[in-house]
Design a protein around this motif. Structure first.
Motif, short mmCIF file in Angstrom:
data_model
loop_
_atom_site.label_atom_id
_atom_site.label_comp_id
_atom_site.label_asym_id
_atom_site.label_seq_id
_atom_site.Cartn_x
_atom_site.Cartn_y
_atom_site.Cartn_z
N ALA A 77 0.91 -1.28 -0.09
CA ALA A 77 0.06 0.05 -0.05
C ALA A 77 0.86 1.36 -0.15
O ALA A 77 0.52 2.11 -0.83
N LEU A 78 1.69 1.23 0.95
CA LEU A 78 2.69 2.55 0.73
C LEU A 78 3.44 2.75 -0.40
O LEU A 78 3.48 3.81 -1.10
N ALA A 79 4.10 1.50 -1.12
CA ALA A 79 4.57 1.45 -2.27
C ALA A 79 3.76 2.16 -3.39
O ALA A 79 4.03 2.90 -4.08
N GLY A 80 2.38 1.61 -3.45
CA GLY A 80 1.69 2.09 -4.35
C GLY A 80 1.27 3.67 -4.13
O GLY A 80 1.08 4.41 -5.20
N LEU A 81 1.10 3.97 -2.97
CA LEU A 81 0.42 5.27 -2.65
C LEU A 81 1.64 6.29 -3.10
O LEU A 81 1.34 7.28 -3.84
N THR A 82 3.00 6.08 -2.95
CA THR A 82 4.33 6.98 -3.21
C THR A 82 4.06 7.09 -4.58
O THR A 82 4.46 8.08 -5.22
N ALA A 83 4.09 5.77 -5.27
CA ALA A 83 4.16 5.92 -6.52
C ALA A 83 2.99 6.78 -7.64
O ALA A 83 3.32 7.53 -8.58
N ALA A 84 1.62 6.59 -6.83
CA ALA A 84 0.53 7.40 -7.45
C ALA A 84 0.83 8.75 -7.03
O ALA A 84 0.64 9.85 -7.80
N LEU A 85 1.40 9.20 -6.00
CA LEU A 85 1.97 10.64 -5.67
C LEU A 85 2.84 11.12 -6.72
O LEU A 85 2.79 12.23 -7.24
N SER A 86 3.83 10.40 -6.93
CA SER A 86 4.92 10.72 -7.84
C SER A 86 4.47 11.12 -9.30
O SER A 86 5.08 12.06 -9.86
N VAL A 87 3.35 10.36 -9.73
CA VAL A 87 3.28 10.63 -11.42
C VAL A 87 2.46 11.71 -11.65
O VAL A 87 2.16 12.26 -12.66
N GLN A 88 1.83 12.55 -10.23
CA GLN A 88 1.14 13.69 -10.45
C GLN A 88 2.27 14.98 -10.34
O GLN A 88 1.78 16.23 -10.53
N GLU A 89 3.40 14.73 -10.57
CA GLU A 89 4.38 15.72 -10.70
C GLU A 89 5.45 15.39 -11.74
O GLU A 89 5.36 14.00 -12.07
N PHE A 90 6.12 16.23 -12.57
CA PHE A 90 7.09 15.59 -13.40
C PHE A 90 8.42 15.55 -13.05
O PHE A 90 9.00 15.97 -11.87
N GLY A 91 9.11 14.84 -13.62
CA GLY A 91 10.72 14.49 -13.47
C GLY A 91 10.61 13.08 -12.62
O GLY A 91 9.76 12.51 -12.17
N GLY A 92 11.93 12.63 -12.58
CA GLY A 92 12.12 11.40 -11.70
C GLY A 92 12.26 11.83 -10.23
O GLY A 92 11.51 11.64 -9.31
N SER A 93 13.55 12.18 -9.84
CA SER A 93 13.78 12.65 -8.51
C SER A 93 13.03 13.81 -8.12
O SER A 93 12.89 13.92 -6.91
N LEU A 94 12.71 14.61 -8.99
CA LEU A 94 11.62 15.77 -8.57
C LEU A 94 10.57 15.19 -7.92
O LEU A 94 9.99 16.01 -7.27
N SER A 95 10.00 14.30 -8.48
CA SER A 95 8.45 14.05 -8.28
C SER A 95 8.31 13.04 -7.11
O SER A 95 7.38 12.64 -6.48
N ALA A 96 9.75 12.39 -6.49
CA ALA A 96 9.54 11.45 -5.22
C ALA A 96 9.00 11.99 -4.16
O ALA A 96 9.47 13.00 -3.83
N PRO A 97 7.88 11.51 -3.68
CA PRO A 97 7.22 12.13 -2.53
C PRO A 97 8.08 11.81 -1.16
O PRO A 97 8.51 11.00 -0.96
N GLY A 98 7.99 12.94 -0.24
CA GLY A 98 8.28 12.38 1.20
C GLY A 98 7.09 12.31 2.05
O GLY A 98 6.15 12.26 1.60
N TRP A 99 7.38 12.42 3.28
CA TRP A 99 6.27 11.88 4.31
C TRP A 99 5.43 13.24 4.35
O TRP A 99 4.13 13.23 4.76
N ASP A 100 5.95 14.50 4.05
CA ASP A 100 4.87 15.60 4.08
C ASP A 100 3.72 15.34 2.99
O ASP A 100 2.55 15.71 3.36
#
Length: 367
Positions: free
Chosen positions: A289-312
């Motif tokens: 669940a955490l893996a899928g959630l963080t991946a879903a949050l990342s695709v709403q931003e552009f870039g690779g490392s730019l889009s990686a979500p943190g706990w915020d």
């Protein structure tokens, strides 16, 4: 004396499992760092002989830096061994990763006279096209071997074993591995001998089915547990499925449906989320669940490392979901599946959504 208040900026997901004598490094990885330049908002693929204008642009460290950033933003003490170009691009990538993300680069090296590899990524119609340029770093600039670490993340390549993986496993690291497309077309698991040293293998559905000669991703995951203890198969819009060959446990978590801006680095973010939950000792379903959630949050931003979500970002999403009533639709159903986040996350420092992307290599400091 009262300690510092817990905020989303200093969440330690491994706080409950840390003990004296543990390695200082939570996760080690090595690979090639690219400078990524990302264009988004293209109406269609570029057409030969014409000029296309993009509505969005981002620049960031890419390649293995995508995974390193995703791990560090989730609070893991991350060590990266990589060669960096002796140019402004390399200087920017080093500073961004070390000072901006807190990644340990003590095992990395700047290679005199070697220029940084570069990738230009163009996102349009839910797809992406990439153009890359670079040269192998000089062999004489060999990097040190892996340090003592709780875990390592490796990208396996068919027919190209990597000595450091076996060394890390012998030293007690838990090795998590993904892989890329097999350009040879053989899809032979024997060409991935490093799987013998891995705790978990995380291919996508197409890769898993080809390697196992199965016709569905769930059967592929179960088949892979004959080779590696834990198999996790990502299934795109269907979510992810995992099988643990040691216990017989399986878990499946549906994807969170979002409007994707750019999928660059989403697989890296998924792996980072799964590694985090595994090292923290969470149940298999919560890790997925955490893996899928963080991946879903990342695709709403552009870039690779730019889009990686943190706990915020995770906390802001969770607060938004909690505030929904059952009448508010699909996201309200997430209250049960993601309830485990309540005991981990303080209130977010920023409202949903939080944006990280910037369009340039770095602004001059204001006087």
């Amino acid at each position: 004396m009262t300690g510092s208040p817990v905020t989303t900026e200093n969440v330690d997901p491994l706080a409950g499992v840390r003990a004296p004598g543990d390695p200082a490094c939570d996760v080690y990885l090595t690979g090639t760092v690219f400078l990524d330049i990302i264009f988004t908002g293209l109406d269609s693929a570029p057409v030969r002989g014409t000029e296309s204008w993009a509505r969005g642009m981002g620049s960031s460290p890419g390649g293995v830096a995508n995974m390193a950033t995703a791990l560090a933003r989730l609070g893991l003490r991350t060590s990266l061994a990589a060669a960096f170009g002796d140019d402004k691009y390399g200087e920017y990538c080093w500073e961004t990763l070390e000072r901006g993300e807190g990644i340990d680069l003590s095992l990395s090296r700047t290679v005199p006279g070697w220029h940084s590899p570069v990738t230009v990524s163009m996102a349009y119609e839910g797809e992406r096209t990439m153009v890359s340029h670079g040269h192998e770093a000089p062999v004489s600039e060999a990097l040190p071997g892996p340090p003592p670490a709780r875990s390592c993340v490796a990208s396996l390549r068919a027919g190209a074993p990597q000595e450091w993986i076996a060394a890390a496993a012998r030293a007690g690291s838990r090795v998590f591995a993904d892989t890329g497309w097999d350009d040879t077309g053989a899809w032979d698991l024997a060409a991935l001998p490093d799987l013998a040293h891995c705790e978990a293998f995380l291919p996508n559905a197409a890769e898993a089915m080809r390697y196992t000669r199965t016709d569905n991703p769930r059967a592929a995951a179960r088949a892979l547990t004959e080779i590696v203890p834990l198999a996790v198969v990502t299934m795109g819009a269907e979510g992810a499925y995992a099988a643990d060959g040691r216990t017989g446990e399986t878990a499946e978590v549906p994807a969170i449906l979002v409007e994707a801006l750019d999928t660059t680095g989403a697989g890296d973010v998924f792996v980072a989320g799964f590694v985090t939950g595994t090292l923290a000792g969470w149940p298999l379903g919560d890790r997925l669940a955490l893996a899928g959630l963080t991946a879903a949050l990342s695709v709403q931003e552009f870039g690779g490392s730019l889009s990686a979500p943190g706990w915020d970002e995770v906390a802001a999403w969770w607060r938004r979901v909690r505030d929904l009533t059952p009448a508010d639709g699909r996201l309200a159903a997430s209250l049960d599946r993601y309830g485990f986040l309540s005991g981990l996350l303080p209130e977010p420092a920023h409202p949903w959504p939080r944006r990280r992307a910037v369009p340039t290599l770095g602004f001059r400091a204001l006087p």
